[in-house]
Design an enzyme around this catalytic site. Structure first.
Site, short mmCIF file in Angstrom:
data_model
loop_
_atom_site.label_atom_id
_atom_site.label_comp_id
_atom_site.label_asym_id
_atom_site.label_seq_id
_atom_site.Cartn_x
_atom_site.Cartn_y
_atom_site.Cartn_z
CG HIS A 84 -9.31 2.63 4.18
ND1 HIS A 84 -9.21 3.34 3.00
CD2 HIS A 84 -8.03 2.42 4.59
CE1 HIS A 84 -7.93 3.55 2.72
NE2 HIS A 84 -7.19 3.01 3.68
CD GLU A 85 -6.73 1.29 7.98
OE1 GLU A 85 -5.83 0.56 7.50
OE2 GLU A 85 -6.73 2.52 7.83
CG HIS A 144 -5.02 -1.49 3.32
ND1 HIS A 144 -4.55 -1.02 2.13
CD2 HIS A 144 -5.29 -0.41 4.08
CE1 HIS A 144 -4.54 0.31 2.17
NE2 HIS A 144 -4.99 0.70 3.34
ZN LIG Z 1 -5.15 2.65 3.87
#
Ligand SMILES: [Zn+2]
Ligand SMILES: *[C@@H]1O[C@H](CO)[C@@H](O)[C@H](O)[C@H]1NC(C)=O
Ligand SMILES: *[C@@H]1O[C@H](CO)[C@@H](O)[C@H](O)[C@H]1NC(C)=O
Ligand SMILES: *[C@@H]1O[C@H](CO)[C@@H](O)[C@H](O)[C@H]1NC(C)=O
Ligand SMILES: *[C@@H]1O[C@H](CO)[C@@H](O)[C@H](O)[C@H]1NC(C)=O
Ligand SMILES: *[C@@H]1O[C@H](CO)[C@@H](O)[C@H](O)[C@H]1NC(C)=O
Ligand SMILES: *[C@@H]1O[C@H](CO)[C@@H](O)[C@H](O)[C@H]1NC(C)=O
Ligand SMILES: *[C@@H]1O[C@H](CO)[C@@H](O)[C@H](O)[C@H]1NC(C)=O
Ligand SMILES: *[C@@H]1O[C@H](CO)[C@@H](O)[C@H](O)[C@H]1NC(C)=O
Ligand SMILES: [Ca+2]
Length: 601
Positions: A407-408, A411
């Site tokens: 997820h990170e 970004h």
């Molecule tokens: Zn996030």
């Protein structure tokens, strides 16, 4: 909100006729979600930032540009000429910012200019296919009612003093510049633009200070934070066992492996795509535990996460995930030229020296129950910070929950691909929310192993809760997950908005696998025709052709257009059906649901 003059509207209208595409009539959206965002900057001070709405047109098989019949014209010149033609602006009001050629389209990212000075928040992107036809145009060009003088009357030093005080940080020395900035009253002011950082607090902004009035008018925040909602703690079993993987690197994406530093191979969790530290960048990395490239550090879940053994294990796992995400996304188009994160670009374009720095147990455990990723522009490294989670004793380390790491990391992918490597295109509430959605959707993609579609839950291990950290599982079932496009209008928290988008993408993914099947080799084989590969292609392609400050509407249109570009529109009805099933049909606008699909679907 944005006042365009008559000339502007006229040219847009002509454009529709000219483009003859029924797919995507540009629909100015009025909600503040798509243009503004309220941010808490230092000390409880709120700042509302503004971004002109991103207009977006897609042209299916493509339309001509004015230079099409001429030889030896670069896609840069073509894209500038197209924009001039479409918007009726002069050549010296358009400047090429960045661009690259992917396997199916050329991408040009442009900026509005005045007196040789770029506009910070008036940008455009043009995609041109291999037949030299324009397939997509996104832009937020403006016709300001007034434009400030182009020579600053406030010194750079004074502007820095103002921003440092307001943002509780320090100018980091990265080259500053003078830009124009359009405000929501449709005036263009002159600003000093420069980066202000506070390493301890983990903040990193691009600050815009009025160069005539010396006030902080806006910021772009490079940090995407994840704050995970938590449900009551129930007992949980750690389901995923550790495995020893041999040579997981994809040499197509990482030709010198994962430990290359530009000249030699390291013996630690440091290499061309990532470096994984303990605590802070003054902490240490994990070294090989045995012969060349052997990193064998078992985790002991019964002891504290900060034992030497567990820190070593956490760094190795994080390093493995960040590198894997690099390699997978590389195969689908997040390459050096497309503004990815690498130390050495092997002469393949883009700015280098910007691998991901990952900090395990960042800030010595001061922060808990979170993780974040800072995406500065291409050429400056991404920063991932993983924290401990305090729902259990001993605490759990986010570095062991792969979906959080993915997820990170995502970004960084979405922020870099949208808008051409500037990392400032997800600053509105809606775009910021969708950024969270893409991150969850990528985490889901990486965890799939066969064609079975199951509901997807994020963050179960760290939260010690089978329901994870989101409000609903991602699901095709409307009872399990009722989120619709219209819900976005009632939401302001970015992760909540992200859930609506991630769930739409879950539905798209399920439909694609239903139609085209599943291929377990898709991670390294983008040529696969299976549904999971087709989906990931469109995921990555659409990020690069959508406009700055995307909305649900424009992002949907970018998926539809990306499918035309790569698959000749073969998946048009699959896409429309899924988007429409969640309220994002043909006539959806202003966060009002619509279930209509095009008449030929
Ligand atoms: Zn996030
Ligand atoms: C969308 O809503 C805004 C107010 O939030 C309004 O000003 C605008 O006219 C609406 N647009 C359409 C197309 O309904
Ligand atoms: C670095 O390691 C990779 C294997 O991961 C190997 O292919 C490459 O040749 C090595 N490079 C040097 C200069 O040792
Ligand atoms: C990591 O750093 C600590 C001190 O901060 C040191 O004692 C230890 O030897 C280092 N470990 C490695 C593998 O370099
Ligand atoms: C681990 O963290 C605990 C709690 O913060 C602290 O008391 C302890 O000293 C730390 N141990 C090491 C090896 O750093
Ligand atoms: C991690 O960093 C802490 C200081 O922040 C240090 O005491 C410890 O030795 C380090 N551990 C490892 C395994 O690097
Ligand atoms: C959807 O979920 C609900 C609640 O779990 C369940 O009762 C229903 O059977 C599901 N519907 C389908 C089509 O699976
Ligand atoms: C969203 O807000 C509108 C009014 O602003 C309301 O009519 C609608 O029911 C709300 N929708 C949800 C799902 O809460
Ligand atoms: C995919 O196709 C391209 C061009 O046809 C080819 O060069 C490449 O080797 C293929 N990749 C894989 C993994 O099959
Ligand atoms: Ca780069």
């Amino acid at each position: 909100m944005v006042a365009f003059n008559l000339k502007f509207f006229t040219s847009i209208f002509l454009a529709i006729v000219y483009g003859s595409s029924a797919l995507a009539a540009p629909s100015p959206i009025g909600s503040k979600h798509t243009t503004h965002r309220k941010r808490e900057i230092a000390r409880g001070v709120q700042l509302e930032t503004y971004h002109p709405v991103g207009n977006y047109e897609t042209y299916a098989e493509g339309v001509d540009h004015p230079l099409r019949k001429r030889d030896g014209v670069s896609f840069k010149e073509s894209s500038v000429a197209f924009l001039q033609f479409k918007l009726g602006v002069d050549a010296d009001n358009v400047a090429f910012h960045s661009g690259y050629e992917s396997d199916i389209v050329s991408h040009a990212y442009l900026k509005q200019a005045h007196d040789g000075i770029f506009f910070a928040n008036a940008v455009a992107n043009v995609a041109i296919n291999k037949d030299d036809r324009v397939v997509a145009l996104g832009h937020s060009f403006v016709t300001p009612s007034s434009i400030a003088p182009s020579a600053p009357s406030i010194s750079f030093e004074d502007a820095v003093t103002t921003a440092e005080a307001a943002l509780d940080g320090t100018y980091n020395g990265h080259p500053a510049d003078i830009q124009y900035f359009t405000k929501d009253d449709n005036t263009a002011i002159l600003v000093h633009a420069f980066q202000v950082q506070n390493q301890e607090a983990g903040t990193w902004y691009l600050a815009y200070v009025d160069a005539h009035a010396n006030t902080l008018v806006s910021v772009s925040d490079f940090v995407a934070k994840a704050s995970y909602l938590v449900l009551p703690i129930t007992k949980e079993i750690l389901t995923q066992g550790f495995e020893t993987l041999i040579d997981p690197q994809d040499v197509e994406a990482s030709p010198q492996g994962w430990h290359w530093d530009g000249t030699t191979n390291s013996t630690t969790t440091s290499g061309n795509n990532a470096i994984t530290f303990n605590g802070s960048t003054s902490g240490n990395v994990t070294s090989e535990s045995g012969p060349r490239f052997v990193f064998d550090y078992p985790q002991d879940a019964s002891t504290a996460p900060n034992t030497t053994a567990n820190i070593n294990a956490a760094r190795v796992n994080n390093f493995y995930i960040v590198n894997s995400v690099h390699d997978i996304s590389y195969r689908y188009g997040f390459t050096e030229a497309a503004f990815n994160f690498q130390q050495d670009n092997f002469g393949k374009g883009g700015a280098e020296g910007d691998r991901v720095t990952a900090l395990i147990q960042a800030g010595s455990g001061i922060q808990v129950d979170n993780a974040d990723f800072t995406t500065p522009p291409d050429g400056q490294g991404g920063i991932m910070r993983m924290f401990l989670w305090d729902f259990t004793s001993p605490h759990r380390d986010g570095a062991f929950e792969n979906d959080i790491v993915v997820h990170e990391n995502t970004h960084g992918i979405s922020n870099r691909l949208t808008g051409g490597g500037t990392a400032v295109c997800f600053q509105t509430t809606e775009a910021g929310g969708m950024g969270e959605g893409w991150s969850d959707a990528m985490a889901e993609w990486t965890e799939q192993t066969d064609a079975t579609i199951t509901d997807y839950v994020l963050g179960q291990y760290v939260s010690n809760n089978p329901a994870g950290v989101r409000t609903h599982p991602y699901s095709t079932n409307r009872t399990t997950n009722p989120l619709m496009y219209a819900d976005v209008g009632n939401l302001t928290e970015v992760h909540n908005i992200g859930e609506v988008w991630a769930n739409m993408l879950h539905n798209v993914y399920a439909a694609f696998v239903g139609v085209h099947g599943f291929d377990a080799t898709a991670r390294t084989n983008p040529n696969s025709t299976a549904g999971n590969a087709v989906y990931l292609h469109l995921f990555i392609d659409s990020l690069a052709i959508q406009p700055c400050s995307p909305t649900f509407i424009t992002a949907r249109d970018a998926w539809i257009q990306a499918d035309v570009n790569r698959y000749g529109g073969a998946n048009k009805c699959t896409l429309w059906t899924q988007f429409a099933s969640r309220g994002l049909g043909v006539n959806a606008q202003n966060h009002t649901n619509d279930a209509t699909v095009p008449s030929d679907c």
